[in-house]
Design a protein around this motif. Structure first.
Motif, short mmCIF file in Angstrom:
data_model
loop_
_atom_site.label_atom_id
_atom_site.label_comp_id
_atom_site.label_asym_id
_atom_site.label_seq_id
_atom_site.Cartn_x
_atom_site.Cartn_y
_atom_site.Cartn_z
N THR A 38 0.84 -1.20 0.00
CA THR A 38 0.00 0.00 0.00
C THR A 38 0.88 1.25 0.00
O THR A 38 1.77 1.37 0.84
CB THR A 38 -0.91 0.02 1.26
OG1 THR A 38 -1.69 -1.16 1.28
CG2 THR A 38 -1.82 1.23 1.26
N THR A 39 0.64 2.15 -0.95
CA THR A 39 1.42 3.39 -0.97
C THR A 39 0.78 4.40 -0.03
O THR A 39 -0.42 4.66 -0.11
CB THR A 39 1.54 3.98 -2.39
OG1 THR A 39 0.24 4.20 -2.91
CG2 THR A 39 2.33 3.07 -3.32
N LEU A 40 1.60 4.92 0.86
CA LEU A 40 1.09 5.80 1.92
C LEU A 40 0.59 7.13 1.37
O LEU A 40 -0.49 7.58 1.73
CB LEU A 40 2.19 6.02 2.97
CG LEU A 40 2.62 4.74 3.70
CD1 LEU A 40 3.86 5.02 4.55
CD2 LEU A 40 1.50 4.20 4.56
N MET A 41 1.37 7.76 0.50
CA MET A 41 0.98 9.06 -0.03
C MET A 41 -0.12 8.91 -1.09
O MET A 41 -1.13 9.59 -1.04
CB MET A 41 2.18 9.79 -0.65
CG MET A 41 3.39 9.90 0.25
SD MET A 41 3.27 11.30 1.38
CE MET A 41 4.81 11.15 2.25
N ASP A 42 0.09 8.00 -2.06
CA ASP A 42 -0.84 7.87 -3.18
C ASP A 42 -2.15 7.19 -2.79
O ASP A 42 -3.23 7.74 -2.98
CB ASP A 42 -0.19 7.11 -4.35
CG ASP A 42 1.01 7.85 -4.92
OD1 ASP A 42 1.13 9.07 -4.69
OD2 ASP A 42 1.83 7.20 -5.59
N ASP A 43 -2.06 5.98 -2.22
CA ASP A 43 -3.27 5.24 -1.89
C ASP A 43 -4.01 5.86 -0.70
O ASP A 43 -5.23 5.89 -0.68
CB ASP A 43 -2.96 3.78 -1.54
CG ASP A 43 -2.46 2.98 -2.75
OD1 ASP A 43 -2.65 3.44 -3.88
OD2 ASP A 43 -1.89 1.90 -2.54
N LEU A 44 -3.26 6.31 0.29
CA LEU A 44 -3.89 6.74 1.54
C LEU A 44 -3.91 8.25 1.72
O LEU A 44 -4.51 8.75 2.65
CB LEU A 44 -3.18 6.09 2.73
CG LEU A 44 -3.19 4.55 2.74
CD1 LEU A 44 -2.40 4.03 3.92
CD2 LEU A 44 -4.61 4.01 2.75
N GLY A 45 -3.21 8.98 0.85
CA GLY A 45 -3.20 10.44 0.96
C GLY A 45 -2.52 10.95 2.21
O GLY A 45 -2.86 12.01 2.74
N MET A 46 -1.52 10.21 2.68
CA MET A 46 -0.81 10.61 3.90
C MET A 46 0.05 11.84 3.63
O MET A 46 0.70 11.93 2.60
CB MET A 46 0.05 9.45 4.39
CG MET A 46 0.75 9.74 5.69
SD MET A 46 1.65 8.29 6.29
CE MET A 46 0.33 7.41 7.08
N SER A 47 0.04 12.77 4.57
CA SER A 47 0.88 13.97 4.46
C SER A 47 2.14 13.76 5.29
O SER A 47 2.24 12.78 6.03
CB SER A 47 0.11 15.18 4.99
OG SER A 47 -0.09 15.03 6.40
N SER A 48 3.08 14.69 5.18
CA SER A 48 4.29 14.56 5.98
C SER A 48 3.96 14.67 7.47
O SER A 48 4.60 14.03 8.31
CB SER A 48 5.32 15.61 5.58
OG SER A 48 4.74 16.89 5.57
N GLU A 69 17.06 10.40 11.69
CA GLU A 69 18.03 11.28 11.02
C GLU A 69 18.09 11.08 9.51
O GLU A 69 18.19 12.03 8.76
CB GLU A 69 19.43 11.07 11.61
CG GLU A 69 19.65 11.84 12.88
CD GLU A 69 21.01 11.56 13.50
OE1 GLU A 69 21.96 11.30 12.75
OE2 GLU A 69 21.10 11.62 14.73
N ASP A 70 18.09 9.81 9.08
CA ASP A 70 18.23 9.52 7.65
C ASP A 70 16.90 9.27 6.96
O ASP A 70 16.87 8.86 5.81
CB ASP A 70 19.14 8.29 7.45
CG ASP A 70 20.50 8.50 8.09
OD1 ASP A 70 21.03 9.63 7.99
OD2 ASP A 70 21.02 7.55 8.70
N MET A 71 15.81 9.49 7.68
CA MET A 71 14.49 9.21 7.11
C MET A 71 14.13 10.28 6.09
O MET A 71 14.26 11.47 6.34
CB MET A 71 13.45 9.18 8.23
CG MET A 71 12.10 8.75 7.78
SD MET A 71 10.98 8.59 9.20
CE MET A 71 10.87 6.82 9.29
N GLY A 72 13.70 9.80 4.91
CA GLY A 72 13.30 10.73 3.86
C GLY A 72 11.95 10.38 3.30
O GLY A 72 11.35 9.37 3.67
N ARG A 73 11.49 11.20 2.39
CA ARG A 73 10.18 11.01 1.79
C ARG A 73 10.03 9.61 1.16
O ARG A 73 8.97 9.00 1.23
CB ARG A 73 9.94 12.09 0.75
CG ARG A 73 8.55 12.09 0.17
CD ARG A 73 8.34 13.22 -0.83
NE ARG A 73 7.05 13.09 -1.47
CZ ARG A 73 5.92 13.58 -0.99
NH1 ARG A 73 5.92 14.23 0.15
NH2 ARG A 73 4.79 13.40 -1.64
#
Length: 94
Positions: A38-48, A69-73
């Motif tokens: 499941t894609t968090l941003m596309d399927d679920l519309g999750m924001s930062s 620290e190393d976590m990215g989009r």
């Protein structure tokens, strides 16, 4: 990601299950059929913002701190990619 070999598969599965369990609470709506693809941003519309909230909830639920620290989009691409990151970046228990 080259360090997936060091990730404990049981831990990763636990993280996947925990993420799926927390999604409805974090997104404040019903989330059915979420899986590691499941894609968090596309399927679920999750924001930062909700992504950050999810990480905080995960820390709480797993009772472990996550090194962000190393976590990215791109770590928020799918449930699985987030689980990979979390399972590989849990800070040692004190």
């Amino acid at each position: 990601m080259s360090d997936t070999t060091t990730i404990d598969p049981d831990l990763r599965q636990q993280v996947v299950d925990t993420i799926c369990e927390l999604l409805p609470r974090v997104l404040k709506r019903e989330v059915s059929g979420a899986s590691e693809t499941t894609t968090l941003m596309d399927d679920l519309g999750m924001s930062s913002t909700t992504g950050l909230e999810l990480v905080l909830e995960l820390e709480d639920k797993l009772e472990r701190e996550i090194s962000v620290e190393d976590m990215g989009r791109d770590n928020f691409e799918t449930v699985g990619s987030l689980a990979d990151y979390v399972a590989g970046n849990l800070l040692p228990e004190e």
